[in-house]
Design a protein around this motif. Structure first.
Motif: not given
Ligand SMILES: O=C(O)CCC(=O)C(=O)O
Ligand SMILES: [Fe+2]
Length: 371
Positions: A72-73, A76, A159, A162-163, A166
């Motif tokens: 999902e990340s 996005k 975005i 967030e990526y 991870e």
């Protein structure tokens, strides 16, 4: 006949071949024994470390699955990246990089003095990041680099951040596995990344009307420690196979990330692992997006073979060099077409080692010509 700006045209010998070579591609490694939160059984961890060692030795590249970065990340970010690059160039140039700030948008990168068929947006993982003010070795001044975020799409920054969180977690796990594969303690590399100069690049390769003459990125090795690449389903990345120098297509694999060891790991490992050449081909119909995360140490790190990996029988093959100065010099030559050869780790090889490398590459050239 398509008119292509001559700055994009590759020398004959470096142009992509019309047919793709898929062959037996780079290995796919399942990271679940190391990523899962429950303690894994020691046997499967040993197997995993063996697979990493084989991949680093034979290819310098591999793909990973079950890596902990959520699809999902990643999706996005791919779509936010598309929204950014879809804008008119004047809009993108509002965050363009220049000689004072190397971060943001640009479309004029050269690799080995030939222009790449791509546009990119760069940002640092640590904001601000400290780097040397110049590549002059006697200049101790440093500067802070700040990311430049575009107004549109407004959500791009969040975005990206967030990526990155991870992928950063994964980057440390991969470093640990690589360290174990060299028979070193898992955390051997960690201290080098305290003030890291890691950055992320959003790559956009537009369709190209002369994909037989140009490349999205010309042949090169990544100069940092480790690269973690997310690519979409279009494909274009090719890796130079170590056994015969053939360019092998890296087949996009759903939800896999492509990993390669860079020049720094080559030096740390005293050439046990090699940073392998790769390039990107483009095509005339589909645009392509990719997102490399370039994991780099603190600017003040002296890059040299690790003491544990050298001995009387296997002496250090490199003289140490300062990472920040090295990368400043590289950026300077990538910024515009220069007539000089780019700085390479090869230039830090000890004199005897350089002679050996010269002979090996001459023999390789001879045998390639015979084909
Ligand atoms: O887009 C890709 O597949 C690879 C890009 C790359 O090698 C780089 O940016 O260093
Ligand atoms: Fe690369």
């Amino acid at each position: 006949m398509v008119e292509l700006d001559p700055t994009f045209i590759q020398e004959l010998e470096h142009r992509p071949k019309p047919a793709l070579i898929e062959a037996q591609g780079i290995p796919i490694i399942d990271l679940s024994p190391y990523i899962a939160s429950s303690p894994s059984n020691p046997q499967s961890l040993d197997d995993l470390v063996d697979q990493i060692r084989d991949a680093c030795t034979n290819w310098g590249f591999f793909q990973v699955i079950n890596h902990g970065v959520r699809l999902e990340s990643r999706e996005k970010l791919h779509s936010a990246s598309k929204r950014f690059f879809d804008q008119p160039v004047e809009e993108k140039k509002k965050v363009r990089r220049d000689e004072a700030n190397p971060l943001g948008y640009y479309d004029t990168e050269h690799t080995k003095n030939v222009r790449d068929w791509k546009e990119v947006f760069d940002f640092m993982v640590d904001d601000p990041t400290v780097e040397p003010a110049s590549y002059e070795s006697d200049d101790e001044e440093t500067v802070e680099y700040h990311n430049q975020w575009p107004q549109h799409p407004a959500e791009l920054r969040k975005i990206c951040e967030e990526y990155v969180k991870e992928v950063q977690e994964l980057s440390y796990k991969l470093l640990e596995l690589i360290s174990l594969s060299l028979n070193l303690p898992a955390d051997r590399f960690k201290p080098f990344f305290k003030d890291q100069t890691t950055f992320v690049r959003l790559n956009h390769y537009p369709p190209c009307l002369a994909p037989d003459l140009a490349l999205g990125v010309g042949r090169h090795k990544d100069s940092g420690a480790l690269t973690i690449l997310a690519q979409d389903d279009v494909g274009g990345l090719e890796v130079k196979r170590k056994t015969d120098g053939e360019w092998i297509f890296v087949k996009p694999t759903p939800n896999a990330l492509v990993i390669n060891v860079g020049d720094i790991i080559q030096v740390w490992s005293n050439d046990t692992y090699e940073s392998v050449e790769h390039r990107v081909r483009v095509n005339s119909t589909r645009e392509r997006f990719s997102i490399p995360f370039f994991m780099n140490p603190a600017h003040y790190t002296v890059i040299e073979p690790l003491a544990e990996l050298i001995s009387e029988q296997n002496p250090a093959k490199y003289n140490g060099f300062n990472w920040g100065k090295f990368i400043m010099k590289r950026k300077h030559s990538n910024f515009k077409k220069l007539d000089v050869e780019n700085l390479q780790i090869f230039h830090f090889k000890k004199p005897d080692e350089r002679k050996i490398d010269d002979v090996v590459s001459r023999v390789e050239n001879l045998s390639n010509k015979k084909e």
